[in-house]
Design a protein around this motif. Structure first.
Motif, PDB file in Angstrom:
ATOM      1  N   THR A  77      12.295   6.414  15.804  1.00 38.69           N
ATOM      2  CA  THR A  77      10.927   6.189  15.339  1.00 38.69           C
ATOM      3  C   THR A  77      10.943   6.110  13.808  1.00 38.69           C
ATOM      4  OG1 THR A  77      10.458   8.565  15.267  1.00 38.69           O
ATOM      5  CG2 THR A  77       9.840   7.384  17.286  1.00 38.69           C
ATOM      6  N   TYR A  78       9.838   5.624  13.253  1.00 38.69           N
ATOM      7  CA  TYR A  78       9.696   5.575  11.800  1.00 38.69           C
ATOM      8  C   TYR A  78       8.227   5.686  11.440  1.00 38.69           C
ATOM      9  CZ  TYR A  78       7.902   0.843  12.218  1.00 38.69           C
ATOM     10  OH  TYR A  78       7.132  -0.250  12.536  1.00 38.69           O
TER      11      TYR A  78
ATOM     12  N   ALA B 128       1.525   5.214  10.953  1.00 33.12           N
ATOM     13  CA  ALA B 128       1.830   6.464  11.647  1.00 33.12           C
ATOM     14  C   ALA B 128       3.137   6.300  12.420  1.00 33.12           C
ATOM     15  CB  ALA B 128       0.694   6.823  12.604  1.00 33.12           C
ATOM     16  N   GLU B 129       3.789   7.393  12.696  1.00 33.61           N
ATOM     17  CA  GLU B 129       5.094   7.348  13.373  1.00 33.61           C
ATOM     18  C   GLU B 129       5.015   6.520  14.649  1.00 33.61           C
ATOM     19  OE1 GLU B 129       8.703  10.274  14.748  1.00 33.61           O
ATOM     20  OE2 GLU B 129       7.089  11.074  13.528  1.00 33.61           O
TER      21      GLU B 129
ATOM     22  N   SER C 137       5.509  -3.125  12.994  1.00 33.52           N
ATOM     23  CA  SER C 137       4.244  -3.005  12.258  1.00 33.52           C
ATOM     24  C   SER C 137       4.177  -4.064  11.175  1.00 33.52           C
ATOM     25  CB  SER C 137       4.139  -1.631  11.596  1.00 33.52           C
ATOM     26  OG  SER C 137       4.197  -0.603  12.541  1.00 33.52           O
ATOM     27  N   ASN C 138       2.983  -4.593  10.946  1.00 30.88           N
ATOM     28  CA  ASN C 138       2.787  -5.587   9.898  1.00 30.88           C
ATOM     29  C   ASN C 138       2.458  -4.904   8.579  1.00 30.88           C
ATOM     30  OD1 ASN C 138       3.200  -7.889  11.497  1.00 30.88           O
ATOM     31  ND2 ASN C 138       1.118  -7.763  12.266  1.00 30.88           N
TER      32      ASN C 138
ATOM     33  N   VAL D  32      12.730   7.633   8.773  1.00 34.18           N
ATOM     34  CA  VAL D  32      13.340   7.277  10.053  1.00 34.18           C
ATOM     35  C   VAL D  32      13.803   8.540  10.775  1.00 34.18           C
ATOM     36  CG1 VAL D  32      15.167   5.940  11.173  1.00 34.18           C
ATOM     37  CG2 VAL D  32      14.117   5.105   9.043  1.00 34.18           C
ATOM     38  N   HIS D  33      13.421   8.662  12.047  1.00 33.89           N
ATOM     39  CA  HIS D  33      13.831   9.790  12.892  1.00 33.89           C
ATOM     40  C   HIS D  33      14.587   9.270  14.110  1.00 33.89           C
ATOM     41  CE1 HIS D  33      11.687  13.107  10.962  1.00 33.89           C
ATOM     42  NE2 HIS D  33      10.702  12.250  10.738  1.00 33.89           N
ATOM     43  N   LEU D  34      15.413  10.142  14.674  1.00 35.80           N
ATOM     44  CA  LEU D  34      16.087   9.824  15.932  1.00 35.80           C
ATOM     45  C   LEU D  34      16.064  11.064  16.811  1.00 35.80           C
ATOM     46  CD1 LEU D  34      17.677   7.870  17.725  1.00 35.80           C
ATOM     47  CD2 LEU D  34      19.777   8.693  16.606  1.00 35.80           C
TER      48      LEU D  34
END
Length: 157
Positions: free
Chosen positions: A103-104, A113-114, A119-120, A131-133
């Motif tokens: 996710t980011y 939002a995460e 996303s534009n 950035v998450h994993l």
């Protein structure tokens, strides 16, 4: 007669000196195009995943975990997205399935939002992309002892 010729010659010379030069002008038109671009600079490319107390989550969101960060600079009219993790390594003792979810989020000139979806970024600006994993186990499966790693790619186009 010599006098008349000399006078006529001086008159012609005087006329050619007294006339100003004609002015000339020209226009130069400039055009330029700035394409919709986005540059990414990795500011922290070493995220850390930690395991949850129940051993079913390995995540940068867990206590002690650290997200990766990227600076995005854009002219606007671009999309930012995140890819599925690649180069995944797990210890040999971990033989049960892991579901990986990158996710980011975006903060700065834009706010996203995460999410795991594209996303534009419609306007120009500079942003921090966090950035998450997360890897998860289900049922009674748990993470085995050892080293885990994966690479997450952020794309802006």
């Amino acid at each position: 007669m010599k006098y008349c010729i000399l006078t006529a010659g001086l008159a012609v010379a005087a006329c050619s000196i007294a006339q100003p030069a004609l002015a000339a002008t020209g226009n130069v038109t400039f055009n330029g195009t700035v394409a919709a671009i986005c540059t990414l600079v990795v500011t922290n490319g070493s995220g850390t995943m930690t395991v949850s107390p129940d051993l079913q989550s390995l995540s940068s969101h867990n206590a002690g975990g650290v997200a990766g960060t990227i600076t995005a600079t854009t002219t606007g009219n671009v999309a930012i997205s995140i890819g599925a993790p690649t180069a995944i390594t797990v210890p040999p003792a971990d033989v049960t399935p892991i579901t990986w979810a990158p996710t980011y989020s975006v903060a700065g000139a834009h706010t996203v939002a995460e999410t795991g979806a594209s996303s534009n970024l419609s306007t120009p600006g500079v942003d921090t992309v966090t950035v998450h994993l997360t890897g998860t186990k289900t049922g009674s499966d748990i993470f085995a002892a050892g080293n885990y790693s994966a690479t997450v790619t952020v794309t802006c186009q």
